[in-house]
Design a protein around this motif. Sequence first.
Motif, PDB file in Angstrom:
ATOM      1  N   ILE A   3      26.410  28.986  24.953  1.00 35.95           N
ATOM      2  CA  ILE A   3      26.999  27.801  25.574  1.00 35.95           C
ATOM      3  C   ILE A   3      28.510  27.924  25.706  1.00 35.95           C
ATOM      4  O   ILE A   3      29.107  27.470  26.701  1.00 35.95           O
ATOM      5  N   ILE A   4      29.144  28.551  24.718  1.00 34.12           N
ATOM      6  CA  ILE A   4      30.608  28.714  24.760  1.00 34.12           C
ATOM      7  C   ILE A   4      31.001  29.635  25.908  1.00 34.12           C
ATOM      8  O   ILE A   4      31.947  29.368  26.650  1.00 34.12           O
ATOM      9  N   ILE A   5      30.259  30.748  26.065  1.00 32.13           N
ATOM     10  CA  ILE A   5      30.542  31.675  27.167  1.00 32.13           C
ATOM     11  C   ILE A   5      30.313  30.994  28.505  1.00 32.13           C
ATOM     12  O   ILE A   5      31.077  31.192  29.460  1.00 32.13           O
ATOM     13  N   THR A   6      29.273  30.174  28.575  1.00 32.76           N
ATOM     14  CA  THR A   6      28.983  29.436  29.807  1.00 32.76           C
ATOM     15  C   THR A   6      30.149  28.538  30.186  1.00 32.76           C
ATOM     16  O   THR A   6      30.578  28.502  31.349  1.00 32.76           O
ATOM     17  N   ILE A   7      30.669  27.808  29.205  1.00 31.09           N
ATOM     18  CA  ILE A   7      31.805  26.908  29.452  1.00 31.09           C
ATOM     19  C   ILE A   7      33.031  27.704  29.899  1.00 31.09           C
ATOM     20  O   ILE A   7      33.746  27.308  30.830  1.00 31.09           O
ATOM     21  N   ILE A   8      33.273  28.837  29.235  1.00 34.76           N
ATOM     22  CA  ILE A   8      34.427  29.682  29.597  1.00 34.76           C
ATOM     23  C   ILE A   8      34.305  30.165  31.040  1.00 34.76           C
ATOM     24  O   ILE A   8      35.270  30.126  31.804  1.00 34.76           O
TER      25      ILE A   8
END
Length: 268
Positions: A3-8
């Motif tokens: 999810i963090i990579i997606t947001i980035i």
Amino acid sequence: MDIIITIIYIVLFIIMMIFVFSIAMLKPFMSKKEMVLILAVGFFIGALGGAFFLSPIYSDVPEVATAIEKVIPGNQEVLYLDVSSATDINKLRSDLSQINGFQSLEEIGITIPLWSFNDREYSYFNKTVPNIDSHFQNYSINKTAGTIHISLNNYSSSSALKSFADWYKLVYGGSINYAQVHLKLVISSSSYDKVKAQLLDKGIVASNVEGSVQNSIDNSNSSMISNTQFVAICGGIGLLVAILGLFFESFVVGRRRFHRFLKRKRKY
């Protein structure tokens, strides 16, 4: 995808669009040829951002959809397995039952390979098979492939194979050493990944899957566009952002004039 990579990735794409918008706002300092170049750059950057940042996220849409289905209580999956008659089905059932969410493992049929039948042999097996064993009432014969499929109803595959092998040895004098056993595995959707991994460890791959998770995968795949089309759409977004940047100042000025016109009209 995390999810963090997606947001980035989404933030990086937005930053790229802000960059395109900012360049396009330099319209007062550009010639008409340079404005066309800005539109081309907007499309290129949008497509580039879509390919590197949004496309991986888009590819994970089916996985996200299935993740939702897996957490919904009551959802279940039905896996159809084809295994060798040498497989220890009782052990397989015992191993799978250790996984939380296992519901049942049922032997639903057996396929016995023989040879390609001629018309006389085909007619003979059609008449003979139901008389070999009282459980062999629901069956089918593939003349070209030379196989006999027998549906099992509360009857084990080992018993069915033994009955057929004994008859075959009595009539033809040969032995039947192999058959394919068809299994029906019912599990909760939440345990789908664990069960799939357990089956792969045993060298078993489901021939067909039915249920909430599989329906979600099928629906997602059927409704999704290709990566090339998705990248082109992202390029279109970049082009649209460039157009907005080019005419943003005109829009703001026009909006102010419109509000002034409304105020003057109210005064009169």
